[in-house]
Design a protein around this motif. Sequence first.
Motif, PDB file in Angstrom:
ATOM      1  N   LEU A  10       0.879  -1.166   0.000  1.00  0.00           N
ATOM      2  CA  LEU A  10       0.000   0.000   0.000  1.00  0.00           C
ATOM      3  C   LEU A  10       0.923   1.224   0.000  1.00  0.00           C
ATOM      4  O   LEU A  10       1.499   1.558   1.033  1.00  0.00           O
ATOM      5  CB  LEU A  10      -0.853  -0.064   1.283  1.00  0.00           C
ATOM      6  N   GLY A  11       1.108   1.814  -1.184  1.00  0.00           N
ATOM      7  CA  GLY A  11       2.091   2.898  -1.307  1.00  0.00           C
ATOM      8  C   GLY A  11       3.371   2.313  -1.873  1.00  0.00           C
ATOM      9  O   GLY A  11       3.922   1.358  -1.319  1.00  0.00           O
ATOM     10  N   THR A  12       3.817   2.865  -3.014  1.00  0.00           N
ATOM     11  CA  THR A  12       4.944   2.234  -3.709  1.00  0.00           C
ATOM     12  C   THR A  12       6.084   3.218  -3.971  1.00  0.00           C
ATOM     13  O   THR A  12       6.660   3.222  -5.051  1.00  0.00           O
ATOM     14  CB  THR A  12       4.472   1.632  -5.049  1.00  0.00           C
ATOM     15  N   GLY A  13       6.390   4.042  -2.973  1.00  0.00           N
ATOM     16  CA  GLY A  13       7.537   4.951  -3.124  1.00  0.00           C
ATOM     17  C   GLY A  13       8.839   4.223  -2.843  1.00  0.00           C
ATOM     18  O   GLY A  13       8.990   3.037  -3.184  1.00  0.00           O
ATOM     19  N   VAL A  14       9.779   4.938  -2.205  1.00  0.00           N
ATOM     20  CA  VAL A  14      11.115   4.384  -1.945  1.00  0.00           C
ATOM     21  C   VAL A  14      11.003   3.062  -1.173  1.00  0.00           C
ATOM     22  O   VAL A  14      11.604   2.045  -1.534  1.00  0.00           O
ATOM     23  CB  VAL A  14      11.947   5.406  -1.120  1.00  0.00           C
ATOM     24  N   ILE A  15      10.192   3.071  -0.110  1.00  0.00           N
ATOM     25  CA  ILE A  15      10.122   1.892   0.756  1.00  0.00           C
ATOM     26  C   ILE A  15       9.272   0.788   0.112  1.00  0.00           C
ATOM     27  O   ILE A  15       9.651  -0.391   0.136  1.00  0.00           O
ATOM     28  CB  ILE A  15       9.590   2.302   2.153  1.00  0.00           C
ATOM     29  N   GLY A  16       8.156   1.161  -0.498  1.00  0.00           N
ATOM     30  CA  GLY A  16       7.338   0.161  -1.196  1.00  0.00           C
ATOM     31  C   GLY A  16       8.161  -0.547  -2.276  1.00  0.00           C
ATOM     32  O   GLY A  16       8.099  -1.772  -2.416  1.00  0.00           O
ATOM     33  N   GLY A  17       8.955   0.229  -3.024  1.00  0.00           N
ATOM     34  CA  GLY A  17       9.803  -0.349  -4.075  1.00  0.00           C
ATOM     35  C   GLY A  17      10.807  -1.336  -3.488  1.00  0.00           C
ATOM     36  O   GLY A  17      11.067  -2.397  -4.058  1.00  0.00           O
ATOM     37  N   THR A  35      -1.956   5.437  -5.353  1.00  0.00           N
ATOM     38  CA  THR A  35      -2.994   6.283  -5.946  1.00  0.00           C
ATOM     39  C   THR A  35      -2.533   6.884  -7.270  1.00  0.00           C
ATOM     40  O   THR A  35      -3.342   7.272  -8.097  1.00  0.00           O
ATOM     41  CB  THR A  35      -3.374   7.428  -4.988  1.00  0.00           C
ATOM     42  N   ARG A  36      -1.204   6.979  -7.459  1.00  0.00           N
ATOM     43  CA  ARG A  36      -0.688   7.617  -8.682  1.00  0.00           C
ATOM     44  C   ARG A  36      -0.296   6.541  -9.692  1.00  0.00           C
ATOM     45  O   ARG A  36       0.643   5.768  -9.447  1.00  0.00           O
ATOM     46  CB  ARG A  36       0.529   8.472  -8.341  1.00  0.00           C
ATOM     47  N   PRO A  37      -1.032   6.495 -10.854  1.00  0.00           N
ATOM     48  CA  PRO A  37      -0.751   5.446 -11.846  1.00  0.00           C
ATOM     49  C   PRO A  37       0.697   5.465 -12.330  1.00  0.00           C
ATOM     50  O   PRO A  37       1.261   4.424 -12.666  1.00  0.00           O
ATOM     51  CB  PRO A  37      -1.706   5.772 -13.010  1.00  0.00           C
ATOM     52  N   GLU A  86       2.040  -1.561   4.509  1.00  0.00           N
ATOM     53  CA  GLU A  86       1.651  -0.178   4.182  1.00  0.00           C
ATOM     54  C   GLU A  86       2.888   0.725   4.196  1.00  0.00           C
ATOM     55  O   GLU A  86       3.690   0.674   5.134  1.00  0.00           O
ATOM     56  CB  GLU A  86       0.590   0.283   5.204  1.00  0.00           C
ATOM     57  N   ASN A  87       2.998   1.555   3.156  1.00  0.00           N
ATOM     58  CA  ASN A  87       4.171   2.440   3.006  1.00  0.00           C
ATOM     59  C   ASN A  87       3.773   3.804   2.463  1.00  0.00           C
ATOM     60  O   ASN A  87       4.407   4.327   1.543  1.00  0.00           O
ATOM     61  CB  ASN A  87       5.179   1.831   2.020  1.00  0.00           C
ATOM     62  N   VAL A  88       2.683   4.380   2.958  1.00  0.00           N
ATOM     63  CA  VAL A  88       2.295   5.718   2.492  1.00  0.00           C
ATOM     64  C   VAL A  88       3.046   6.749   3.330  1.00  0.00           C
ATOM     65  O   VAL A  88       3.691   6.399   4.327  1.00  0.00           O
ATOM     66  CB  VAL A  88       0.748   5.917   2.547  1.00  0.00           C
ATOM     67  N   PRO A  89       3.021   8.034   2.955  1.00  0.00           N
ATOM     68  CA  PRO A  89       3.792   9.039   3.705  1.00  0.00           C
ATOM     69  C   PRO A  89       3.475   9.050   5.209  1.00  0.00           C
ATOM     70  O   PRO A  89       2.395   8.665   5.635  1.00  0.00           O
ATOM     71  CB  PRO A  89       3.390  10.349   3.020  1.00  0.00           C
ATOM     72  N   GLU A  90       4.459   9.553   5.949  1.00  0.00           N
ATOM     73  CA  GLU A  90       4.411   9.483   7.419  1.00  0.00           C
ATOM     74  C   GLU A  90       3.434  10.523   7.994  1.00  0.00           C
ATOM     75  O   GLU A  90       3.837  11.495   8.621  1.00  0.00           O
ATOM     76  CB  GLU A  90       5.840   9.701   7.938  1.00  0.00           C
ATOM     77  N   SER A 114       2.629  -1.831   9.102  1.00  0.00           N
ATOM     78  CA  SER A 114       2.972  -0.485   8.634  1.00  0.00           C
ATOM     79  C   SER A 114       4.480  -0.278   8.703  1.00  0.00           C
ATOM     80  O   SER A 114       5.118  -0.659   9.692  1.00  0.00           O
ATOM     81  CB  SER A 114       2.285   0.563   9.517  1.00  0.00           C
ATOM     82  N   SER A 115       5.030   0.368   7.674  1.00  0.00           N
ATOM     83  CA  SER A 115       6.472   0.658   7.653  1.00  0.00           C
ATOM     84  C   SER A 115       6.800   1.936   8.438  1.00  0.00           C
ATOM     85  O   SER A 115       7.942   2.419   8.347  1.00  0.00           O
ATOM     86  CB  SER A 115       6.953   0.853   6.213  1.00  0.00           C
ATOM     87  N   THR A 116       5.855   2.483   9.162  1.00  0.00           N
ATOM     88  CA  THR A 116       6.073   3.778   9.816  1.00  0.00           C
ATOM     89  C   THR A 116       7.408   3.871  10.548  1.00  0.00           C
ATOM     90  O   THR A 116       7.799   2.951  11.266  1.00  0.00           O
ATOM     91  CB  THR A 116       4.939   4.109  10.807  1.00  0.00           C
ATOM     92  N   SER A 117       8.061   5.024  10.391  1.00  0.00           N
ATOM     93  CA  SER A 117       9.367   5.222  11.024  1.00  0.00           C
ATOM     94  C   SER A 117       9.244   5.506  12.509  1.00  0.00           C
ATOM     95  O   SER A 117      10.217   5.350  13.247  1.00  0.00           O
ATOM     96  CB  SER A 117      10.089   6.394  10.364  1.00  0.00           C
ATOM     97  N   ALA A 137       5.976  -2.768  11.262  1.00  0.00           N
ATOM     98  CA  ALA A 137       7.159  -3.505  10.813  1.00  0.00           C
ATOM     99  C   ALA A 137       8.031  -2.485  10.096  1.00  0.00           C
ATOM    100  O   ALA A 137       7.821  -2.188   8.925  1.00  0.00           O
ATOM    101  CB  ALA A 137       6.771  -4.655   9.900  1.00  0.00           C
ATOM    102  N   HIS A 138       8.964  -1.929  10.841  1.00  0.00           N
ATOM    103  CA  HIS A 138       9.756  -0.793  10.347  1.00  0.00           C
ATOM    104  C   HIS A 138      11.060  -1.276   9.700  1.00  0.00           C
ATOM    105  O   HIS A 138      11.931  -1.808  10.386  1.00  0.00           O
ATOM    106  CB  HIS A 138      10.050   0.147  11.530  1.00  0.00           C
ATOM    107  N   PRO A 139      11.178  -1.091   8.371  1.00  0.00           N
ATOM    108  CA  PRO A 139      12.379  -1.549   7.665  1.00  0.00           C
ATOM    109  C   PRO A 139      13.385  -0.410   7.508  1.00  0.00           C
ATOM    110  O   PRO A 139      13.145   0.707   7.970  1.00  0.00           O
ATOM    111  CB  PRO A 139      11.807  -1.922   6.294  1.00  0.00           C
ATOM    112  N   PHE A 140      14.478  -0.683   6.823  1.00  0.00           N
ATOM    113  CA  PHE A 140      15.516   0.318   6.609  1.00  0.00           C
ATOM    114  C   PHE A 140      15.900   0.356   5.139  1.00  0.00           C
ATOM    115  O   PHE A 140      15.900  -0.668   4.466  1.00  0.00           O
ATOM    116  CB  PHE A 140      16.723   0.017   7.526  1.00  0.00           C
TER     117      PHE A 140
END
Length: 500
Positions: A10-17, A35-37, A86-90, A114-117, A137-140
Amino acid sequence: MRQVRVLGLLGTGVIGGGWAARALYLGIDVVAMDTRPEMEAWIRGAVENARGTLSRLTLAPLPPEGKLSFTTDLEAMARGVDFIQENVPEQLELKQRVLAQASRAAPADVVIASSTSGLLPSDLQREMTAPERFLVAHPFNPVYLLPLVELVGGQRTSPAALAAAEHFYTEIGMHPLRVRREVPGHLTDRLQEALWREILHLVNDGVASTGELDDAIVYGPGLRWAGMGTNLVYHLAGGETGMRHMLRQFGPCLKWPWTKLEAPELTETLIDRMVEGTQAQAQGRSIRELERLRDEYLLAIQQVLKQFDLGAGSTLRGLEERLYARSGSRASAGIDQALAARTRGPVRMLDTYVRPEWIDYNGHMTDSRYLQVFGDATDALFRWAGVDDGYRESGRAMYTVESHVMHRAEAKALEPIHVTTQMLELDGRRVRLHHCLHRTRDEKLLATAEQLYVHVDTRTSHAAPLEPSVHARLDELRVAHAGLPSPAGGAARSNANRNG
Ligand SMILES: NC(=O)c1ccc[n+]([C@@H]2O[C@H](COP(=O)([O-])OP(=O)(O)OC[C@H]3O[C@@H](n4cnc5c(N)ncnc54)[C@H](O)[C@@H]3O)[C@@H](O)[C@H]2O)c1
């Protein structure tokens, strides 16, 4: 909770990728939602970029790469996956909203993480349906190379969800670190931020530049930190009496004003100094170039740490052991099944795929990788027969005496391939095998190998009789394969006969 075959993002930015690259690499399908194609092209690019480094992480047999699909429909994603990350903005409200929406669509046995920081899981799960399956579940960054993931449960998180998540992240080669109690910033960001606050002060006070402060870490503490954390390092610094002496000696300094911790005001001057400092450090290199450099050394460090069974190297070793064991047990089951069904033909011993790194300047799989793949197939057969780590530790092993490889067709990057094996000969000390390497998509024969192995007492380095139980197992296969047509390409055999 479910066996995870499909991961939803859910959310495919830096962390989703990063999550996508890691999961796909370990054979898990990914449904990415944003949300952004235009993020579809972005995530595909991110996975492609990560693949080059990842393909050199391990030589252990990997499952076929997972499949990536993309959607802008959150509910469709949530309905069709086994685990959601989930990896949408914080932003608390945004995360609460999308997590609640995902939880209404996803079956109750789908874990949602959630990847929340630094946000608290109890706050994030407030509006969710079946909130007990939620955790942080906070990754790096980069998620595909760094194994750490901090697991934090909220007030309503169930132990079963935490256990299922721990299992999943371990399976995809990570080191889940359970945080006992939710605190803002979890553990690692709390530590990182303390350091960062001091950096901001030192830059603000004009004491040092960003580059000098990075040198202060990179040339010293940073090198230690990959293998030992601050506490163990300080234990060593205390000499024979360790941490007790360390605290006695340096404890009083804790009262001195060595650190400030409360962050300074982010003035325009401070921001400029930070930005200009890091731009100078980049020396004209783009973010992509620096990422590649970072990935290369992160990969190399983990290979080194693996030798010492330390930190991230230990995690990598654990992943490899599981991959070999899984491939071995698949092969063992295949052999047992073939013997039970009295199938008279070569047995499927190994399934893997051609890593991009195995390709040479011709665009085909390079010679040495054929031997590696055939070697893995032999290894699987010998494991089935009982030649495992314990056997080798007892001072006995199978040594390769001859290999005769014939190349028939080209193996290209990312193609799934498999090896089938036929037992040609077995006596008290020697085993002769014939392997065929196939392209899985159409069974095309890519190469064959005939190999002769001899059983050796490793203490004397001399040939020695096979352990009777190992011999009996191998003999079952010899009997099953007796009378099969003799494959072409018998250089190893002719030499064996001459020598024998
Ligand atoms: N960047 C890091 O180093 C890092 C490390 C660990 C954890 N995190 C955490 O991971 C999360 C994501 O960070 P990031 O750096 O990947 O951010 P990012 O800005 O790169 O990506 C966020 C993505 O979420 C998408 N998005 C926004 N609203 C959405 C919605 N309603 N539904 C679906 N997608 C939506 C955006 O389009 C974007 O692609 C944050 O919680 C962050 O704290 C970041």
